[in-house]
Design a protein around this motif. Structure first.
Motif, PDB file in Angstrom:
ATOM      1  N   UNK A  40      28.606   1.754  29.657  1.00  0.00           N
ATOM      2  CA  UNK A  40      27.783   2.124  28.503  1.00  0.00           C
ATOM      3  C   UNK A  40      26.309   2.153  28.851  1.00  0.00           C
ATOM      4  N   UNK A  41      25.881   1.194  29.688  1.00  0.00           N
ATOM      5  CA  UNK A  41      24.478   1.170  30.133  1.00  0.00           C
ATOM      6  C   UNK A  41      24.188   2.347  31.059  1.00  0.00           C
ATOM      7  N   UNK A  42      25.133   2.611  31.963  1.00  0.00           N
ATOM      8  CA  UNK A  42      24.926   3.681  32.927  1.00  0.00           C
ATOM      9  C   UNK A  42      24.842   5.059  32.273  1.00  0.00           C
ATOM     10  N   UNK A  71      15.967  -2.580  54.231  1.00  0.00           N
ATOM     11  CA  UNK A  71      17.058  -2.279  53.307  1.00  0.00           C
ATOM     12  C   UNK A  71      16.475  -1.680  52.039  1.00  0.00           C
ATOM     13  N   UNK A  72      16.912  -0.484  51.734  1.00  0.00           N
ATOM     14  CA  UNK A  72      16.505   0.204  50.512  1.00  0.00           C
ATOM     15  C   UNK A  72      17.584   1.213  50.183  1.00  0.00           C
ATOM     16  N   UNK A  73      18.001   1.247  48.941  1.00  0.00           N
ATOM     17  CA  UNK A  73      18.998   2.230  48.535  1.00  0.00           C
ATOM     18  C   UNK A  73      18.439   3.104  47.422  1.00  0.00           C
ATOM     19  N   UNK A  74      18.992   4.299  47.322  1.00  0.00           N
ATOM     20  CA  UNK A  74      18.748   5.185  46.190  1.00  0.00           C
ATOM     21  C   UNK A  74      20.092   5.403  45.514  1.00  0.00           C
ATOM     22  N   UNK A  75      20.129   5.394  44.213  1.00  0.00           N
ATOM     23  CA  UNK A  75      21.395   5.480  43.491  1.00  0.00           C
ATOM     24  C   UNK A  75      21.272   6.428  42.303  1.00  0.00           C
ATOM     25  N   UNK A  76      22.344   7.171  42.056  1.00  0.00           N
ATOM     26  CA  UNK A  76      22.362   8.108  40.929  1.00  0.00           C
ATOM     27  C   UNK A  76      23.730   8.069  40.269  1.00  0.00           C
ATOM     28  N   UNK A 107      18.410   5.271  40.215  1.00  0.00           N
ATOM     29  CA  UNK A 107      18.610   4.050  39.443  1.00  0.00           C
ATOM     30  C   UNK A 107      17.924   2.862  40.082  1.00  0.00           C
ATOM     31  N   UNK A 108      17.912   2.820  41.423  1.00  0.00           N
ATOM     32  CA  UNK A 108      17.334   1.671  42.126  1.00  0.00           C
ATOM     33  C   UNK A 108      15.850   1.530  41.828  1.00  0.00           C
ATOM     34  N   UNK A 109      15.178   2.650  41.603  1.00  0.00           N
ATOM     35  CA  UNK A 109      13.730   2.594  41.386  1.00  0.00           C
ATOM     36  C   UNK A 109      13.370   2.032  40.017  1.00  0.00           C
ATOM     37  N   UNK A 110      14.317   2.108  39.049  1.00  0.00           N
ATOM     38  CA  UNK A 110      13.997   1.584  37.721  1.00  0.00           C
ATOM     39  C   UNK A 110      14.472   0.143  37.537  1.00  0.00           C
ATOM     40  N   UNK A 111      15.201  -0.384  38.535  1.00  0.00           N
ATOM     41  CA  UNK A 111      15.614  -1.791  38.539  1.00  0.00           C
ATOM     42  C   UNK A 111      16.242  -2.192  37.204  1.00  0.00           C
TER      43      UNK A 111
END
Length: 459
Positions: free
Chosen positions: A33-35, A208-213, A44-48
């Motif tokens: 529901x949040x996603x 370590x850094x990820x980007x997520x969508x 998504x990773x950038x908005x934490x």
């Protein structure tokens, strides 16, 4: 007054009373529901995302996110006397570095805060055999001298050997591996890490850094722009290996069971030996069942003209070995350009690693009395205790307090025009891909090697 006292006590106790924990399906339903509100968000990773504590695992991100789930394979890198053998040792490490996803379910740990750090040791028996091969490498100008490779054996019952069928090393004192990681940037969220094993002349480092969508059915995770892979230095061989990360997908929200799938290519390169590996993870269609298959080739390449990114791009004359198997089960290799075909029909492939008997190696952690306030385990201890005690409302409140304090610190730095600097690494995002240690960083790792946990707090 006396009549109101019990009510006051009851209200006070609501924050500490145990609550009914949500089951996995209800967790995923809430998370989904949040996603769904983030569809269209580029990263998504950038908005934490700040999630309620009931959706989190009681684990700090910096403790959870490391590549030493099976450090035995790390300390064996560089043991082989031939170049191809050493590349295969790196690949053996590669397939064991994320056992947490093979043996357990994916989880959402706490988001790291700026300046938070984590350190630990592993003391392990040196029990992985050197990988030896019998082959003359094309264009190498020299033959590889070696013994025959160890063969898998279904009759092996030796529980002390993490790879059944391979010979055990002679008993020796444990090898110590030390680990240090620090959150060096908040926007974007990036952490630097350093692995040190001076006894074997080994180290590893990276960002370590990820980007997520969110795609609507799964979360697509890729390496962030500052995450250029894992860099492993083998000083006794004067070699550096770079291991890049493939894209992965986190799915199973609709079925109520999270799972990780990989469908991408990744690369392992060594400029000094001029040997490269392409690993291709095969992602089945949405109708078919995921098989977790991976296939790859090890070949000679030109570091000055590194243009081979697909298996089919590589001439057979350059291929030194092939790799195939299931990245959640068994991986095999065969020498030369001949494909690794059905294992039941072709007995020639050699077992590279069997993940079946392996498990995530426990860490040696600093005692609570020696941990600093911004050290992950102490920093999140209140939230962790509340979650484990099923006090989810209290855990969420404590988590929100921590997040607000971090925002206040950021606002204060902005008002003062102060630029935050990491303590243990020389820059938040640089040098590019390969973080360098500060004097404090080197001192921490030297102390870890001596088993000394005391560390002065930064003024």
């Amino acid at each position: 007054m006396a009549s109101t006292a019990p009510d006051a006590v009851a209200v006070a106790n609501t924050s500490t009373a145990a609550e009914k924990p949500p089951d996995d399906k209800s967790k995923l339903k809430t998370f989904l529901g949040i996603l769904t509100k983030t569809i269209g968000v580029a990263d998504l990773a950038s908005i934490r995302l700040s999630l309620p504590a009931s959706l989190l695992e009681p684990t700090p991100n910096l403790e959870y996110w490391n590549y030493l789930d099976q450090p035995h394979t790390f300390v064996a890198i560089g043991d082989s006397d031939d170049e191809l053998g050493r590349m295969l040792e790196v690949l053996r490490f590669w397939f064991t570095k994320d056992l947490k996803y093979v043996k357990g379910k994916p989880c959402k740990p706490y988001n790291s805060t700026l300046g938070e750090f984590f350190r630990c040791n592993w003391d392990i028996e040196e029990n992985q055999p050197a990988i030896s091969v019998i082959k003359t490498l094309p264009s190498s100008g020299s033959s590889i001298k070696s013994a025959t490779s160890a063969r898998p054996s279904s009759s092996s019952k030796n529980t002390e050997n993490p790879i059944p069928g391979t010979p055990l090393r002679a008993k020796s004192k444990p090898i110590r591996v030390s680990y240090l990681t620090e959150q060096t940037s908040h926007h974007p969220p990036v952490s630097a890490f350093y692995v040190d094993c001076p006894e074997k002349g080994l180290s590893a480092r990276g960002f370590d850094q990820i980007a997520a969508k969110f795609t609507g059915t799964s979360v697509r995770v890729t390496a962030g722009e500052h995450n250029l892979g894992i860099f492993i230095d083998v000083s006794k061989r004067n070699e550096t290996y770079r291991l890049t990360h493939p894209c992965a997908s986190l799915g199973g929200f609709l079925r109520g069971a999270l799972n990780v799938t990989v469908g991408d290519a990744c690369y392992v390169t060594c400029k000094e030996s001029k040997i490269k590996t392409i690993l291709h993870y095969l992602e089945e269609g949405w109708i078919g069942r995921t098989q977790n298959k991976v296939e790859g080739i090890v070949f000679r390449y030109d570091p000055e003209n590194d243009d081979k990114i697909r298996i089919r791009d590589v001439p057979e004359t350059d291929i030194l070995a092939r790799v195939s198997g299931n990245w959640k089960d068994k991986l095999y290799y065969s020498l030369g350009a001949k494909p690794v075909i059905n294992i039941l029909q072709d007995p020639s492939p050699t077992l590279l690693v069997d993940l079946g008997p392996l498990s995530v190696e426990p860490k040696l952690l600093p005692p609570a009395s020696s941990q600093l306030p911004n050290e992950s385990l102490k920093f999140w201890s209140g939230v962790t205790e509340a979650i484990k005690g099923r006090q989810f409302s209290r855990a969420t409140s404590l988590k929100q307090e921590i997040e607000e304090k971090q925002r206040e610190k950021a606002r204060a730095r902005d008002m003062d025009g102060a630029e935050w600097q990491p303590r243990f690494f020389t820059g938040a995002l640089t040098p590019l891909g390969r973080p360098e240690l500060t004097g404090d960083g080197r001192e921490v790792l030297e102390k870890l090697q001596r088993g000394e946990w005391e560390l002065a707090e930064k003024p």
